[in-house]
Write a protein that holds these residues in place. Structure first.
Motif, short mmCIF file in Angstrom:
data_model
loop_
_atom_site.label_atom_id
_atom_site.label_comp_id
_atom_site.label_asym_id
_atom_site.label_seq_id
_atom_site.Cartn_x
_atom_site.Cartn_y
_atom_site.Cartn_z
N GLU A 45 2.36 -0.60 -40.02
CA GLU A 45 1.40 0.04 -40.91
C GLU A 45 0.24 0.69 -40.14
O GLU A 45 -0.42 1.59 -40.66
CB GLU A 45 0.82 -0.97 -41.90
N LEU A 46 0.01 0.24 -38.93
CA LEU A 46 -1.10 0.76 -38.14
C LEU A 46 -0.98 2.27 -37.95
O LEU A 46 -1.93 3.01 -38.15
CB LEU A 46 -1.15 0.05 -36.78
N PHE A 47 0.23 2.73 -37.56
CA PHE A 47 0.43 4.16 -37.34
C PHE A 47 1.34 4.79 -38.38
O PHE A 47 1.48 6.00 -38.41
CB PHE A 47 1.03 4.41 -35.95
N GLY A 48 2.00 3.97 -39.18
CA GLY A 48 2.91 4.51 -40.18
C GLY A 48 4.20 5.02 -39.58
O GLY A 48 4.99 5.68 -40.25
N ASP A 49 4.44 4.73 -38.30
CA ASP A 49 5.63 5.22 -37.61
C ASP A 49 6.07 4.13 -36.63
O ASP A 49 5.30 3.73 -35.76
CB ASP A 49 5.29 6.51 -36.87
N GLU A 50 7.30 3.69 -36.79
CA GLU A 50 7.79 2.58 -35.96
C GLU A 50 7.82 2.92 -34.48
O GLU A 50 7.47 2.10 -33.64
CB GLU A 50 9.18 2.17 -36.45
N SER A 51 8.23 4.14 -34.13
CA SER A 51 8.32 4.48 -32.70
C SER A 51 6.95 4.59 -32.05
O SER A 51 6.77 4.18 -30.89
CB SER A 51 9.12 5.77 -32.50
N LEU A 52 5.95 5.13 -32.76
CA LEU A 52 4.60 5.19 -32.20
C LEU A 52 4.02 3.79 -32.00
O LEU A 52 3.39 3.51 -30.98
CB LEU A 52 3.68 5.99 -33.11
N THR A 53 4.26 2.92 -32.97
CA THR A 53 3.77 1.55 -32.86
C THR A 53 4.44 0.83 -31.70
O THR A 53 3.78 0.16 -30.91
CB THR A 53 4.01 0.79 -34.17
N ALA A 54 5.74 1.01 -31.56
CA ALA A 54 6.48 0.38 -30.46
C ALA A 54 5.98 0.89 -29.11
O ALA A 54 5.84 0.12 -28.15
CB ALA A 54 7.97 0.64 -30.60
N THR A 55 5.68 2.18 -29.01
CA THR A 55 5.17 2.75 -27.77
C THR A 55 3.85 2.10 -27.37
O THR A 55 3.65 1.72 -26.22
CB THR A 55 4.97 4.28 -27.91
N LEU A 56 2.95 1.96 -28.32
CA LEU A 56 1.66 1.34 -28.02
C LEU A 56 1.84 -0.13 -27.65
O LEU A 56 1.27 -0.60 -26.65
CB LEU A 56 0.71 1.47 -29.21
N LEU A 57 2.63 -0.86 -28.39
CA LEU A 57 2.83 -2.28 -28.10
C LEU A 57 3.53 -2.49 -26.75
O LEU A 57 3.25 -3.46 -26.05
CB LEU A 57 3.62 -2.96 -29.22
N ASP A 58 4.40 -1.57 -26.36
CA ASP A 58 5.05 -1.66 -25.06
C ASP A 58 4.03 -1.59 -23.93
O ASP A 58 4.22 -2.18 -22.87
CB ASP A 58 6.09 -0.56 -24.88
N ARG A 59 2.95 -0.87 -24.15
CA ARG A 59 1.88 -0.78 -23.15
C ARG A 59 1.18 -2.12 -22.98
O ARG A 59 0.72 -2.44 -21.90
CB ARG A 59 0.83 0.26 -23.56
N PHE A 60 1.11 -2.91 -24.03
CA PHE A 60 0.35 -4.16 -23.98
C PHE A 60 1.21 -5.38 -23.69
O PHE A 60 0.73 -6.35 -23.13
CB PHE A 60 -0.39 -4.39 -25.30
#
Length: 74
Positions: A52-67
């Motif tokens: 829900e943070l970005f409304g897009d699963e791939s964008l959220t996964a990209t950010l979480l992969d960084r952390f």
């Protein structure tokens, strides 16, 4: 300028939804700071609802992969 900071706090992520352009800007910002600056992110969203943070699963996964390699979830 942000790369010279020891710590950056991004508080209440998810309070207002990101546009796709805003999500990409945040990912770019975090990527530039990766392994250089400590980041604290806070949100009122449950981890299970993180998409829900970005409304897009791939964008959220990209950010979480960084952390994920060096983060703690509370």
């Amino acid at each position: 300028m942000a790369q010279k900071q020891d710590l950056i706090v991004l508080d209440e992520l998810g309070f207002i939804s990101f546009t796709p352009k805003g999500a990409h800007a945040l990912i770019t910002f975090c990527s530039k700071l990766y392994e250089r600056t400590a980041l604290i992110l806070t949100t009122n969203l449950l981890f299970a609802n993180r998409v829900e943070l970005f409304g897009d699963e791939s964008l959220t996964a990209t950010l979480l992969d960084r952390f994920n390699p060096s983060c703690s979830y509370y």
